[in-house]
Scaffold this motif. Sequence first.
Motif, PDB file in Angstrom:
ATOM      1  N   LEU A  18       0.831  -1.204   0.000  1.00 60.93           N
ATOM      2  CA  LEU A  18       0.000   0.000   0.000  1.00 60.93           C
ATOM      3  C   LEU A  18       0.864   1.253   0.000  1.00 60.93           C
ATOM      4  CD1 LEU A  18      -2.573   1.657   0.254  1.00 60.93           C
ATOM      5  CD2 LEU A  18      -2.575   1.177   2.711  1.00 60.93           C
ATOM      6  N   LEU A  19       1.908   1.271   0.813  1.00 59.07           N
ATOM      7  CA  LEU A  19       2.787   2.453   0.870  1.00 59.07           C
ATOM      8  C   LEU A  19       3.484   2.666  -0.470  1.00 59.07           C
ATOM      9  CD1 LEU A  19       4.388   2.096   4.433  1.00 59.07           C
ATOM     10  CD2 LEU A  19       2.309   3.319   3.746  1.00 59.07           C
ATOM     11  N   GLU A  20       3.883   1.578  -1.107  1.00 56.04           N
ATOM     12  CA  GLU A  20       4.511   1.686  -2.430  1.00 56.04           C
ATOM     13  C   GLU A  20       3.503   2.214  -3.446  1.00 56.04           C
ATOM     14  OE1 GLU A  20       7.887   1.613  -4.723  1.00 56.04           O
ATOM     15  OE2 GLU A  20       7.778   0.938  -2.629  1.00 56.04           O
ATOM     16  N   ASP A  29       5.022   9.794   0.124  1.00 55.21           N
ATOM     17  CA  ASP A  29       6.003   8.771   0.486  1.00 55.21           C
ATOM     18  C   ASP A  29       6.019   8.525   1.993  1.00 55.21           C
ATOM     19  OD1 ASP A  29       8.058   6.989   0.590  1.00 55.21           O
ATOM     20  OD2 ASP A  29       9.502   8.225  -0.503  1.00 55.21           O
ATOM     21  N   PHE A  30       5.391   7.444   2.413  1.00 58.90           N
ATOM     22  CA  PHE A  30       5.386   7.057   3.820  1.00 58.90           C
ATOM     23  C   PHE A  30       6.249   5.807   4.055  1.00 58.90           C
ATOM     24  CE2 PHE A  30       1.311   9.205   3.072  1.00 58.90           C
ATOM     25  CZ  PHE A  30       1.312  10.139   4.094  1.00 58.90           C
ATOM     26  N   ARG A  31       7.044   5.438   3.072  1.00 61.42           N
ATOM     27  CA  ARG A  31       7.755   4.154   3.133  1.00 61.42           C
ATOM     28  C   ARG A  31       8.801   4.105   4.238  1.00 61.42           C
ATOM     29  NH1 ARG A  31       9.652   3.861  -2.978  1.00 61.42           N
ATOM     30  NH2 ARG A  31      10.202   5.999  -2.365  1.00 61.42           N
ATOM     31  N   ASP A  32       9.330   5.249   4.638  1.00 61.21           N
ATOM     32  CA  ASP A  32      10.345   5.263   5.686  1.00 61.21           C
ATOM     33  C   ASP A  32       9.831   5.845   6.999  1.00 61.21           C
ATOM     34  OD1 ASP A  32      12.358   4.092   4.129  1.00 61.21           O
ATOM     35  OD2 ASP A  32      12.806   5.998   3.166  1.00 61.21           O
ATOM     36  N   TYR A  33       8.518   5.906   7.118  1.00 61.89           N
ATOM     37  CA  TYR A  33       7.933   6.290   8.405  1.00 61.89           C
ATOM     38  C   TYR A  33       8.100   5.119   9.381  1.00 61.89           C
ATOM     39  CZ  TYR A  33       5.577  10.622   6.943  1.00 61.89           C
ATOM     40  OH  TYR A  33       5.303  11.901   6.527  1.00 61.89           O
ATOM     41  N   ALA A  34       8.101   5.410  10.665  1.00 66.89           N
ATOM     42  CA  ALA A  34       8.220   4.359  11.678  1.00 66.89           C
ATOM     43  C   ALA A  34       7.075   3.356  11.499  1.00 66.89           C
ATOM     44  CB  ALA A  34       8.183   4.970  13.072  1.00 66.89           C
ATOM     45  N   MET A  35       7.429   2.087  11.291  1.00 62.75           N
ATOM     46  CA  MET A  35       6.438   1.099  10.884  1.00 62.75           C
ATOM     47  C   MET A  35       5.371   0.852  11.944  1.00 62.75           C
ATOM     48  SD  MET A  35       5.178  -0.591   8.499  1.00 62.75           S
ATOM     49  CE  MET A  35       6.448  -0.077   7.334  1.00 62.75           C
ATOM     50  N   LEU A 204       8.553  16.745   3.855  1.00 60.49           N
ATOM     51  CA  LEU A 204       9.909  16.629   4.388  1.00 60.49           C
ATOM     52  C   LEU A 204      10.610  15.393   3.832  1.00 60.49           C
ATOM     53  CD1 LEU A 204       9.205  17.503   8.136  1.00 60.49           C
ATOM     54  CD2 LEU A 204      10.141  18.998   6.363  1.00 60.49           C
ATOM     55  N   VAL A 205       9.836  14.515   3.218  1.00 54.74           N
ATOM     56  CA  VAL A 205      10.384  13.263   2.695  1.00 54.74           C
ATOM     57  C   VAL A 205      10.963  13.457   1.295  1.00 54.74           C
ATOM     58  CG1 VAL A 205       9.860  10.858   2.117  1.00 54.74           C
ATOM     59  CG2 VAL A 205       8.722  11.954   4.059  1.00 54.74           C
ATOM     60  N   ARG A 227      15.041   6.420  11.444  1.00 54.53           N
ATOM     61  CA  ARG A 227      16.264   7.196  11.670  1.00 54.53           C
ATOM     62  C   ARG A 227      16.796   7.864  10.398  1.00 54.53           C
ATOM     63  NH1 ARG A 227      19.875   6.983  15.685  1.00 54.53           N
ATOM     64  NH2 ARG A 227      17.967   7.116  16.910  1.00 54.53           N
ATOM     65  N   ASP A 228      16.812   7.139   9.288  1.00 50.13           N
ATOM     66  CA  ASP A 228      17.328   7.715   8.043  1.00 50.13           C
ATOM     67  C   ASP A 228      16.483   8.894   7.585  1.00 50.13           C
ATOM     68  OD1 ASP A 228      19.394   5.900   7.947  1.00 50.13           O
ATOM     69  OD2 ASP A 228      18.391   4.542   6.540  1.00 50.13           O
TER      70      ASP A 228
END
Length: 279
Positions: A18-20, A29-35, A204-205, A227-228
């Motif tokens: 879904l995020l992809e 882009d929520f792919r690097d949000y805290a899961m 911000l992403v 973190r990234d």
Amino acid sequence: MMGAEDPKSVEDIEIRLLLEALFLTYHYDFRDYAMASVKRRLRQARQALGFATISAMQERVLHDPSLLPKLLGYLTVQVSEMFRDPTFFRAIREKVVPHLRTYPSLKVWIAGCSGGEELYSMVILFREEGLEERTLFYATDINAQALEVAEAGIYALDRMQLFTENHRMSGGKSSLSDYYQAAYGRASFDKSLRRNVVFSDHSLVTDAVFAEMHLISCRNVLIYFDRDLQDRALRLFEASMVRKGFLGLGAKESLRFSALAGSFEELSREDKLYQKRGG
């Protein structure tokens, strides 16, 4: 023979797909949000919106763009309040404002402004300190509906008691009621508070630097990033800031373990207020 299907692992796959899909289709882009946070919010969205599975929700949002704002409302929801953590705003008055007075013009960025409570808090503070007229405020968020709420500046009247007490504790030099009109159970904040404000969609992403800021306030946003992605946002802030500019973070956020820690000095550890190093 294969073992029983693990529902948790299936759900994790569904969430990543879904995020992809959101990124490829709508460029959110929520792919690097805290899961853990994403999983909790998507479960809430699935239940509230009436879908049996995350996959069913993905299928609908891919083919029905009208569902996107509702889904974003869950993924980006932030509960805020005016003058939240009053000592932070008191520290702005006492430790930042004296420096800002030395500039003929100022730029302030409220990143992740949500419904606008943080923005109006900062504009009122700057008005009380005599800095509003020389300041341009940028209020940004990725959620278009949140920006609409912020630009309207209308809040439930029953929230004003808390907002008023926070304002008083922050060192407010007037009555908060001077800035809004009450009617029909709502508090409508004065349009003059928005005359120096630019409301804009900004991520911000994925988005870049767009101005040189004297103060950036991004509170209770980074806790939802891994973190990234936190480091990516902090690099963006550092690059968006004048020499000796100021950065405010949320009560549960810190630069201490960030790759950007060396770029800032702690102005107030308790209030998560930082100043960009010179040079």
